[in-house]
Write a protein that holds these residues in place. Sequence first.
Motif, PDB file in Angstrom:
ATOM      1  N   ASP A  51     -10.381  -2.772  -8.591  1.00  0.00           N
ATOM      2  CA  ASP A  51      -8.795  -2.897  -9.052  1.00  0.00           C
ATOM      3  C   ASP A  51      -8.958  -4.320  -9.465  1.00  0.00           C
ATOM      4  OD1 ASP A  51      -7.725  -0.301  -8.642  1.00  0.00           O
ATOM      5  OD2 ASP A  51      -6.876  -0.721  -6.811  1.00  0.00           O
ATOM      6  N   LEU A  52      -9.573  -5.129  -9.082  1.00  0.00           N
ATOM      7  CA  LEU A  52      -9.769  -6.643  -9.427  1.00  0.00           C
ATOM      8  C   LEU A  52     -10.651  -6.980 -10.552  1.00  0.00           C
ATOM      9  CD1 LEU A  52      -9.648  -8.532  -5.850  1.00  0.00           C
ATOM     10  CD2 LEU A  52      -7.869  -7.881  -7.426  1.00  0.00           C
ATOM     11  N   CYS A  53     -11.197  -5.856 -11.208  1.00  0.00           N
ATOM     12  CA  CYS A  53     -12.145  -5.793 -12.232  1.00  0.00           C
ATOM     13  C   CYS A  53     -11.326  -5.097 -13.450  1.00  0.00           C
ATOM     14  CB  CYS A  53     -13.359  -5.206 -12.082  1.00  0.00           C
ATOM     15  SG  CYS A  53     -14.483  -6.290 -10.926  1.00  0.00           S
ATOM     16  N   ALA A 140       2.405  -4.432 -11.476  1.00  0.00           N
ATOM     17  CA  ALA A 140       1.854  -3.095 -11.990  1.00  0.00           C
ATOM     18  C   ALA A 140       0.815  -2.814 -11.584  1.00  0.00           C
ATOM     19  CB  ALA A 140       1.810  -3.281 -13.527  1.00  0.00           C
ATOM     20  N   LEU A 141      -0.143  -3.451 -10.779  1.00  0.00           N
ATOM     21  CA  LEU A 141      -1.685  -3.059 -10.425  1.00  0.00           C
ATOM     22  C   LEU A 141      -1.363  -2.503  -8.827  1.00  0.00           C
ATOM     23  CD1 LEU A 141      -4.304  -3.385 -11.056  1.00  0.00           C
ATOM     24  CD2 LEU A 141      -4.574  -5.636  -9.918  1.00  0.00           C
ATOM     25  N   ARG A 146      -0.386  -0.565  -1.961  1.00  0.00           N
ATOM     26  CA  ARG A 146      -1.839  -0.692  -2.523  1.00  0.00           C
ATOM     27  C   ARG A 146      -2.029  -2.051  -2.720  1.00  0.00           C
ATOM     28  NH1 ARG A 146      -4.181   3.392  -7.162  1.00  0.00           N
ATOM     29  NH2 ARG A 146      -5.857   2.276  -7.596  1.00  0.00           N
ATOM     30  N   ALA A 147      -1.425  -2.813  -3.049  1.00  0.00           N
ATOM     31  CA  ALA A 147      -1.725  -4.381  -2.841  1.00  0.00           C
ATOM     32  C   ALA A 147      -2.494  -4.947  -1.707  1.00  0.00           C
ATOM     33  CB  ALA A 147      -0.784  -5.356  -3.581  1.00  0.00           C
ATOM     34  N   SER A 148      -1.880  -4.423  -0.590  1.00  0.00           N
ATOM     35  CA  SER A 148      -2.503  -4.717   0.598  1.00  0.00           C
ATOM     36  C   SER A 148      -3.829  -4.346   0.900  1.00  0.00           C
ATOM     37  CB  SER A 148      -1.577  -4.051   1.877  1.00  0.00           C
ATOM     38  OG  SER A 148      -0.332  -4.874   1.713  1.00  0.00           O
ATOM     39  N   LYS A 149      -4.031  -2.823   0.486  1.00  0.00           N
ATOM     40  CA  LYS A 149      -5.298  -2.216   0.445  1.00  0.00           C
ATOM     41  C   LYS A 149      -6.280  -2.980  -0.633  1.00  0.00           C
ATOM     42  CE  LYS A 149      -7.819   2.031  -0.150  1.00  0.00           C
ATOM     43  NZ  LYS A 149      -8.931   1.180  -0.955  1.00  0.00           N
ATOM     44  N   ILE A 150      -6.032  -3.314  -1.585  1.00  0.00           N
ATOM     45  CA  ILE A 150      -6.630  -4.319  -2.420  1.00  0.00           C
ATOM     46  C   ILE A 150      -7.098  -5.567  -1.724  1.00  0.00           C
ATOM     47  CG2 ILE A 150      -6.736  -5.504  -4.563  1.00  0.00           C
ATOM     48  CD1 ILE A 150      -4.888  -3.614  -5.916  1.00  0.00           C
ATOM     49  N   GLU A 282       0.128   9.620  -9.266  1.00  0.00           N
ATOM     50  CA  GLU A 282      -0.903   8.739 -10.076  1.00  0.00           C
ATOM     51  C   GLU A 282      -0.714   7.371 -10.247  1.00  0.00           C
ATOM     52  OE1 GLU A 282       0.845   9.878 -14.574  1.00  0.00           O
ATOM     53  OE2 GLU A 282      -1.010  10.692 -14.146  1.00  0.00           O
ATOM     54  N   ALA A 283       0.879   7.159  -9.997  1.00  0.00           N
ATOM     55  CA  ALA A 283       1.347   5.708  -9.919  1.00  0.00           C
ATOM     56  C   ALA A 283       0.906   5.196  -9.037  1.00  0.00           C
ATOM     57  CB  ALA A 283       2.679   5.949  -9.949  1.00  0.00           C
ATOM     58  N   ARG A 284       0.555   3.694  -9.308  1.00  0.00           N
ATOM     59  CA  ARG A 284       0.011   2.766  -8.496  1.00  0.00           C
ATOM     60  C   ARG A 284       1.556   2.202  -7.641  1.00  0.00           C
ATOM     61  NH1 ARG A 284      -4.690  -0.093  -9.467  1.00  0.00           N
ATOM     62  NH2 ARG A 284      -6.097   0.880 -10.753  1.00  0.00           N
ATOM     63  N   ASN A 285       2.581   2.404  -8.319  1.00  0.00           N
ATOM     64  CA  ASN A 285       3.787   1.653  -7.590  1.00  0.00           C
ATOM     65  C   ASN A 285       4.482   3.121  -7.262  1.00  0.00           C
ATOM     66  OD1 ASN A 285       4.573  -1.335  -8.221  1.00  0.00           O
ATOM     67  ND2 ASN A 285       3.390  -0.525  -9.725  1.00  0.00           N
ATOM     68  N   ASN A 286       4.363   3.636  -6.064  1.00  0.00           N
ATOM     69  CA  ASN A 286       4.860   4.913  -5.647  1.00  0.00           C
ATOM     70  C   ASN A 286       5.825   4.833  -4.560  1.00  0.00           C
ATOM     71  OD1 ASN A 286       4.982   7.732  -5.392  1.00  0.00           O
ATOM     72  ND2 ASN A 286       3.423   7.916  -3.771  1.00  0.00           N
TER      73      ASN A 286
END
Length: 434
Positions: A51-53, A140-141, A146-150, A282-286
């Motif tokens: 996700d950071l690429c 958006a990412l 999800r950001a915490s998992k990243i 499928e959305a990253r923002n759920n």
Amino acid sequence: MQRMAAADAASYWMSERIPNDQLLLYCFAAPSISLDECARRLSARVRHVDDLCLRVHDVPATADRPYWVSAEPAPDQVCVDTTPRTWLSCLDTVGDLVADPLVPSRAAWRLHLFGPVTDLPAGCGESVTGVVVVLQISHALGDGRRASKIARDLFTAPYDNRSGGGFGMPGPVRDVGTLALGVLRFPGEFVSTVRRGVQVARIGKPANPGKPGYPLTTLNRSPGSRRLLRVIVLDRERLTAAGSPVTVAVLVAISQALPRYLGDDCRRLGVELTVGRSNKSEARNNFRNVGIDLHLEVDDPHERARLVRAEIDAARAADADPARVAQRRVSEVTPAVLTRWGIRAFDLDTRPETVTGVTVVSSVDRGAADFDLDGGEILFTTGFPALSPVQGLTHGVHGIGDRVAVSVTTSPDVMPDVDRYVELLRAGFDTTRR
């Protein structure tokens, strides 16, 4: 190359009007190596986090939603500042990051390392010296979960110098291809939008339409560009000693502090709470935002906690209402050009008569405290939900291991006496633990 989900595209386009970068802050004890070496290792770890690429590719003429495309992480995406700071001055510096939002079509994230930082709150009244790492990431990412998992993937990835792979087709070729696909997709999406809109009309209103809005307070005004950040670090076991979950305990404390801060005129207050959806998407923002009444009419904090918890449970259940599901299905197929037009046309200058909540609360459990920064143990983590033209105060609730951090984000234009509010909030936590 992957087409953005509708919710993620909406978040991306909205960021052009209201900056909504997430700032994930992780506080560590002093590492065993230099901060520059920590940064070098983190730069190497980035290549192991898919996700950071990524960065955003905008489709010409908004003929389609943007795409996520592979992108070589740039060296300047990891920033190191070795200026000695106190914890309070570090928060001031983090607040300044809001004035330098990301441009996800160039870079969807930045990493900031600060150290040494003194007077870090380690809980139980202790303070230590350590380092602060802030992951600034496009909403958006990913949403809070999800950001915490990243971030966790970043801190736990190996730091070998893996070479980058291929990073996609040339820009002009991508422009032509995505434009053509968007033009071909438009007729079908338009027809689907109309059909699903008719289904929404047939189903009617949701069975549980939610709470009526709350009158605006002095907190519900434009915050300007400056930010004030504060953080309270709590022991999880003490916070939940009365039997309430973390989020409920924090909401009850807020229900104690807000009326005292705003004055005697407050008779009815609520918060806008972010509630994550349990279904796969499928959305990253759920997630969705719901209004939760703070039940000021009830004096007993335990009964107030029970009512608040029931409201959160009801809000989660209401998400499965057929009318709400049908409304989401319309958004999922609305042509990109129409969605972006609607976002651009939204009036940000006219103040509404009511708000979903007088403050926003975002709560995310970031898991076990089972990683460190090159020998420096994780002390706590926090985050700072973005302000908006009608939200001048937000709260973040973030737990890792046995510590929970509650953040306060505001502006000197809205709450110049933020420390008075923080003390009232601390007093609220004392009440909820009894």
